[in-house]
Design a protein around this motif. Structure first.
Motif, mmCIF file in Angstrom:
data_model
loop_
_atom_site.group_PDB
_atom_site.id
_atom_site.type_symbol
_atom_site.label_atom_id
_atom_site.label_comp_id
_atom_site.label_asym_id
_atom_site.label_seq_id
_atom_site.Cartn_x
_atom_site.Cartn_y
_atom_site.Cartn_z
ATOM 1 N N GLU A 9 0.804 -1.214 0.000
ATOM 2 C CA GLU A 9 0.000 0.000 0.000
ATOM 3 C C GLU A 9 0.842 1.271 0.000
ATOM 4 O O GLU A 9 0.338 2.357 0.254
ATOM 5 C CB GLU A 9 -0.953 -0.003 1.206
ATOM 6 C CG GLU A 9 -0.282 0.205 2.544
ATOM 7 C CD GLU A 9 0.378 -1.030 3.140
ATOM 8 O OE1 GLU A 9 0.915 -0.929 4.247
ATOM 9 O OE2 GLU A 9 0.374 -2.110 2.515
ATOM 10 N N ALA A 14 -2.697 3.124 -3.951
ATOM 11 C CA ALA A 14 -3.082 1.968 -3.142
ATOM 12 C C ALA A 14 -3.251 2.250 -1.656
ATOM 13 O O ALA A 14 -3.794 1.411 -0.942
ATOM 14 C CB ALA A 14 -2.040 0.860 -3.319
ATOM 15 N N GLU A 17 -6.769 1.621 -0.221
ATOM 16 C CA GLU A 17 -7.466 0.391 -0.626
ATOM 17 C C GLU A 17 -7.853 -0.506 0.554
ATOM 18 O O GLU A 17 -8.942 -1.080 0.540
ATOM 19 C CB GLU A 17 -6.641 -0.398 -1.644
ATOM 20 C CG GLU A 17 -6.574 0.270 -3.005
ATOM 21 C CD GLU A 17 -7.942 0.465 -3.638
ATOM 22 O OE1 GLU A 17 -8.700 -0.525 -3.778
ATOM 23 O OE2 GLU A 17 -8.269 1.607 -3.993
#
Length: 113
Positions: A9, A14, A17
């Motif tokens: 991440e 990301a 997410e």
């Protein structure tokens, strides 16, 4: 786009997410808890959704800390134990104590978040 770490991440695309998975777990917990309020069946899905939430919280503790406020932990716990009291005798005896112990452990972990 910015990259700021080697973690999965660790980039701008990301980094949020995992919140999607927390949101899904919260939705599933709430739906399972609502179902348990009136269920007369010996089966339930609440504990597995709690287990997923707790598992994710160990990987993403800050995010879990922000998302857990969406859960009324004491209500969820009360609903589970009310269901267990109502339907526990329908659970095979060899699993009954283990399911309650599993629930106790999950609620303890959920309270720590």
């Amino acid at each position: 786009m910015k990259i700021y770490s080697v973690e999965p991440e660790g980039n701008q695309m990301a980094d949020l997410e995992p919140a999607r998975y927390f949101n899904l777990a919260i939705q599933q917990i709430q739906e399972a808890e609502e179902w348990l309020r009136t269920s007369e069946e010996a089966c339930q899905a609440l504990l597995v959704h709690l287990d997923v939430f707790v598992y994710l919280s160990k990987k993403y503790p800050e995010m879990a800390n922000r998302r857990v406020a969406k859960l009324n932990r004491s209500q969820i716990k009360g609903t589970f134990y009310d269901w267990f009291e109502r339907c526990g005798k329908k659970i095979p005896a060899k699993f009954r104590d283990g399911i309650k112990e599993s629930a106790d452990a999950l609620f303890y972990e959920l309270e720590k978040i």
